[in-house]
Structure formats: structure tokens, C-alpha cells
Design a protein around this motif. Structure first.
Motif, PDB file in Angstrom:
ATOM      1  N   UNK A 271      40.987  46.152  21.384  1.00  0.00           N
ATOM      2  CA  UNK A 271      42.533  45.566  21.591  1.00  0.00           C
ATOM      3  C   UNK A 271      42.658  44.472  20.892  1.00  0.00           C
ATOM      4  N   UNK A 272      43.826  44.568  19.929  1.00  0.00           N
ATOM      5  CA  UNK A 272      44.400  43.692  18.936  1.00  0.00           C
ATOM      6  C   UNK A 272      45.099  42.440  19.653  1.00  0.00           C
ATOM      7  N   UNK A 273      45.806  43.061  20.700  1.00  0.00           N
ATOM      8  CA  UNK A 273      46.761  41.902  21.242  1.00  0.00           C
ATOM      9  C   UNK A 273      47.170  42.422  22.804  1.00  0.00           C
ATOM     10  N   UNK A 274      47.280  41.114  23.609  1.00  0.00           N
ATOM     11  CA  UNK A 274      47.672  41.536  24.939  1.00  0.00           C
ATOM     12  C   UNK A 274      48.466  40.363  25.226  1.00  0.00           C
ATOM     13  N   UNK A 275      49.948  40.962  25.556  1.00  0.00           N
ATOM     14  CA  UNK A 275      51.042  40.170  25.693  1.00  0.00           C
ATOM     15  C   UNK A 275      51.946  40.219  26.965  1.00  0.00           C
ATOM     16  N   UNK A 276      52.689  39.086  27.229  1.00  0.00           N
ATOM     17  CA  UNK A 276      53.494  39.449  28.343  1.00  0.00           C
ATOM     18  C   UNK A 276      53.174  38.625  29.550  1.00  0.00           C
ATOM     19  N   UNK A 277      53.774  38.451  30.616  1.00  0.00           N
ATOM     20  CA  UNK A 277      53.564  37.915  31.882  1.00  0.00           C
ATOM     21  C   UNK A 277      52.577  38.757  32.669  1.00  0.00           C
ATOM     22  N   UNK A 278      51.483  38.259  32.882  1.00  0.00           N
ATOM     23  CA  UNK A 278      50.596  39.195  33.769  1.00  0.00           C
ATOM     24  C   UNK A 278      51.255  39.663  35.137  1.00  0.00           C
ATOM     25  N   UNK A 279      50.895  40.875  35.554  1.00  0.00           N
ATOM     26  CA  UNK A 279      51.272  41.273  36.756  1.00  0.00           C
ATOM     27  C   UNK A 279      50.229  41.909  37.417  1.00  0.00           C
ATOM     28  N   UNK A 280      50.521  42.121  38.880  1.00  0.00           N
ATOM     29  CA  UNK A 280      49.403  42.707  39.738  1.00  0.00           C
ATOM     30  C   UNK A 280      49.828  44.007  40.059  1.00  0.00           C
ATOM     31  N   UNK A 281      48.512  44.856  40.049  1.00  0.00           N
ATOM     32  CA  UNK A 281      48.687  46.486  40.457  1.00  0.00           C
ATOM     33  C   UNK A 281      47.231  46.622  41.139  1.00  0.00           C
ATOM     34  N   UNK A 282      47.508  47.297  42.215  1.00  0.00           N
ATOM     35  CA  UNK A 282      45.995  47.526  42.826  1.00  0.00           C
ATOM     36  C   UNK A 282      45.444  48.423  42.265  1.00  0.00           C
ATOM     37  N   UNK A 283      44.085  48.241  41.719  1.00  0.00           N
ATOM     38  CA  UNK A 283      43.099  49.061  41.084  1.00  0.00           C
ATOM     39  C   UNK A 283      41.937  49.400  41.820  1.00  0.00           C
ATOM     40  N   UNK A 284      41.565  50.491  41.279  1.00  0.00           N
ATOM     41  CA  UNK A 284      40.176  51.034  41.955  1.00  0.00           C
ATOM     42  C   UNK A 284      39.388  51.574  40.704  1.00  0.00           C
ATOM     43  N   UNK A 285      38.097  52.037  40.623  1.00  0.00           N
ATOM     44  CA  UNK A 285      37.398  52.389  39.989  1.00  0.00           C
ATOM     45  C   UNK A 285      36.466  53.483  40.369  1.00  0.00           C
ATOM     46  N   UNK A 286      36.117  54.571  39.672  1.00  0.00           N
ATOM     47  CA  UNK A 286      35.174  55.661  40.176  1.00  0.00           C
ATOM     48  C   UNK A 286      33.952  55.266  40.271  1.00  0.00           C
ATOM     49  N   UNK A 287      33.380  54.167  39.693  1.00  0.00           N
ATOM     50  CA  UNK A 287      32.030  53.635  39.720  1.00  0.00           C
ATOM     51  C   UNK A 287      32.120  52.566  41.087  1.00  0.00           C
ATOM     52  N   UNK A 288      33.171  52.282  41.516  1.00  0.00           N
ATOM     53  CA  UNK A 288      33.167  51.551  42.674  1.00  0.00           C
ATOM     54  C   UNK A 288      34.047  52.193  43.936  1.00  0.00           C
TER      55      UNK A 288
ATOM     56  N   UNK B 230      41.199  57.781  34.022  1.00  0.00           N
ATOM     57  CA  UNK B 230      40.302  57.211  33.253  1.00  0.00           C
ATOM     58  C   UNK B 230      38.825  57.320  33.457  1.00  0.00           C
ATOM     59  N   UNK B 231      38.119  57.310  32.354  1.00  0.00           N
ATOM     60  CA  UNK B 231      36.991  57.463  32.452  1.00  0.00           C
ATOM     61  C   UNK B 231      36.117  56.834  31.169  1.00  0.00           C
ATOM     62  N   UNK B 232      35.300  55.866  31.185  1.00  0.00           N
ATOM     63  CA  UNK B 232      34.578  55.436  29.954  1.00  0.00           C
ATOM     64  C   UNK B 232      33.098  55.942  30.164  1.00  0.00           C
ATOM     65  N   UNK B 233      32.657  56.049  28.882  1.00  0.00           N
ATOM     66  CA  UNK B 233      31.298  56.511  28.594  1.00  0.00           C
ATOM     67  C   UNK B 233      30.206  55.868  29.433  1.00  0.00           C
ATOM     68  N   UNK B 234      30.365  54.413  29.353  1.00  0.00           N
ATOM     69  CA  UNK B 234      29.277  53.831  30.318  1.00  0.00           C
ATOM     70  C   UNK B 234      29.247  54.179  31.845  1.00  0.00           C
TER      71      UNK B 234
ATOM     72  N   UNK C 217      41.821  48.651  31.655  1.00  0.00           N
ATOM     73  CA  UNK C 217      40.903  49.007  32.718  1.00  0.00           C
ATOM     74  C   UNK C 217      39.586  49.546  31.979  1.00  0.00           C
ATOM     75  N   UNK C 218      39.945  50.817  31.151  1.00  0.00           N
ATOM     76  CA  UNK C 218      38.763  51.629  30.659  1.00  0.00           C
ATOM     77  C   UNK C 218      37.992  50.409  29.485  1.00  0.00           C
TER      78      UNK C 218
END
Length: 195
Positions: A91-108, A45-49, A147-148
Motif C-alpha cells: 500500500x503506497x497511500x491511504x487517504x481521506x477521512x477515516x470511516x467506520x464499517x462493521x468488519x469480521x474475519x474468517x479467522x475470528x 477476502x482471504x490472505x495466505x497466513x 483488511x487482507x
């Protein structure tokens, strides 16, 4: 054309991005360049900013996750063919039990941490032809989109970490903004002054 990716510390990553209209100059080429830039950096994924433009646009291609054997066949199939620009998303809705996932970012580059997010989202967005869609996503695809989406809201995944984790990675983040990092793609660093 592969564009330089803006590094952590650049103010553009902290701005809430502006909506765009169909007459935005060079939009088709920009979307194409964003996909090319993302592929060149092995991203999903890549966002314009992240390329220095504070507009409400991001691109996603979740194909690399399709080989994950921990996923259901249905999710693998969906990921295999998912390539989409998101214009003016909300984003109109975010639902469900939060879950962990190892994230990274091209800017970081070089920083990966577990981030908790909801597994299901409902999002309204426009495609490259400015047709409006309201869709629901779940699992890894929902996570990549969240994330994006955060990027166009001026939020980074590091903002979602505990204060202890933030303290642990503080020096790494400072070094990234100064260009003291190894990334195998072009980057633009905020704290490097051109001579």
C-alpha cells in the motif's frame, strides 16, 4: 480444494509475511484453493497466513457487496466484476477521512466490530502472471483490500479496536483459539493439541 482456516491465536497470523517469486511451487493451484476456501466460508477476502502460509498473497472477490443498495451504481458495477489475487502488494497511500464499517474475519468467527479505515488507497501489486499494477481503490473495495493487507503484515482487525472493546471480546478470542466456537467451515485451532 477447501483448506482449513487458521484460527485466532495461531502465531502465523502475527508474522509479517515474506514476498514470493514466480517460481513459488504450486502457486496457481494455491490461488485457486484460496478462492475455493474463501467461497466455502462465505468470505470476500482471504490472505495466505489464514491458511497457514506466511507469504505476501491474498485474494479478493467483492461480488457479494454488489447488491448493497446503499452504494452508488458505479460502485455496485465495480464490485460486481471484481475478483483478483494480490501478490507482493504494497500500500503506497491511504487517504481521506477515516470511516467506520462493521468488519469480521474468517479467522475470528463470531466477532464483528466497527473498524475505522481511510476510504482511498493506492496499492502496488502483482497479478497471477506477476505483471505489476499500481491502482487506486475506494469505498468497500479499499476496505476489503486494507483488511487482507493487514493480514500479510501480521495485523488483525481486533488490533484496531479501543482498549475497552478489546477487553470486552478478550474471552471470546480466547475461546476461538481453543476451538470453542461455531464456524460452518473447516478451521485449525492453535490451542487444540492432537492426541
Amino acid at each position: 480444494m477447501i483448506l482449513p482456516i487458521v484460527a485466532y491465536g495461531d502465531p502465523v497470523l502475527r508474522k509479517k509475511a515474506e514476498p514470493i517469486t514466480p517460481d513459488y511451487p504450486g502457486l496457481d493451484e494455491l490461488i485457486e484453493n484460496m478462492f475455493e476456501t474463501m467461497y466455502g466460508a462465505s468470505g470476500v477476502g482471504l490472505a495466505a497466513p489464514q491458511i497457514g502460509r506466511s507469504i505476501r498473497l491474498f485474494v479478493v472477490d467483492a461480488t457479494p457487496f454488489a447488491d448493497d443498495e446503499d452504494l452508488s451504481e458505479a460502485e455496485q458495477e465495480r464490485l460486481k466484476s471484481f475478483k483478483q489475487p494480490f501478490i507482493n502488494p504494497e500500500i503506497l497511500e491511504e487517504t481521506g477521512d477515516e470511516w467506520a464499517f462493521n468488519e469480521g474475519c474468517l479467522s475470528i468467527p463470531g466477532v464483528n466490530e466497527d473498524v475505522f479505515r481511510c476510504p482511498n488507497i493506492k496499492i502496488k501489486y502483482q497479478d497471477a502472471d506477476f505483471n505489476e499494477h499500481i491502482e487506486e481503490f475506494d469505498g468497500l473495495l479499499a476496505r476489503v483490500i486494507q483488511h487482507e493487507y493487514d493480514h500479510i503484515e501480521g495485523v488483525l482487525f481486533t488490533d484496531k479496536l479501543s482498549s475497552l472493546k478489546k477487553r470486552i471480546i478478550k474471552n471470546k478470542l480466547g475461546n476461538i483459539s481453543k476451538g470453542k466456537v461455531n464456524a460452518d467451515y473447516r478451521m485449525r485451532f492453535p490451542d487444540i493439541k492432537l492426541r
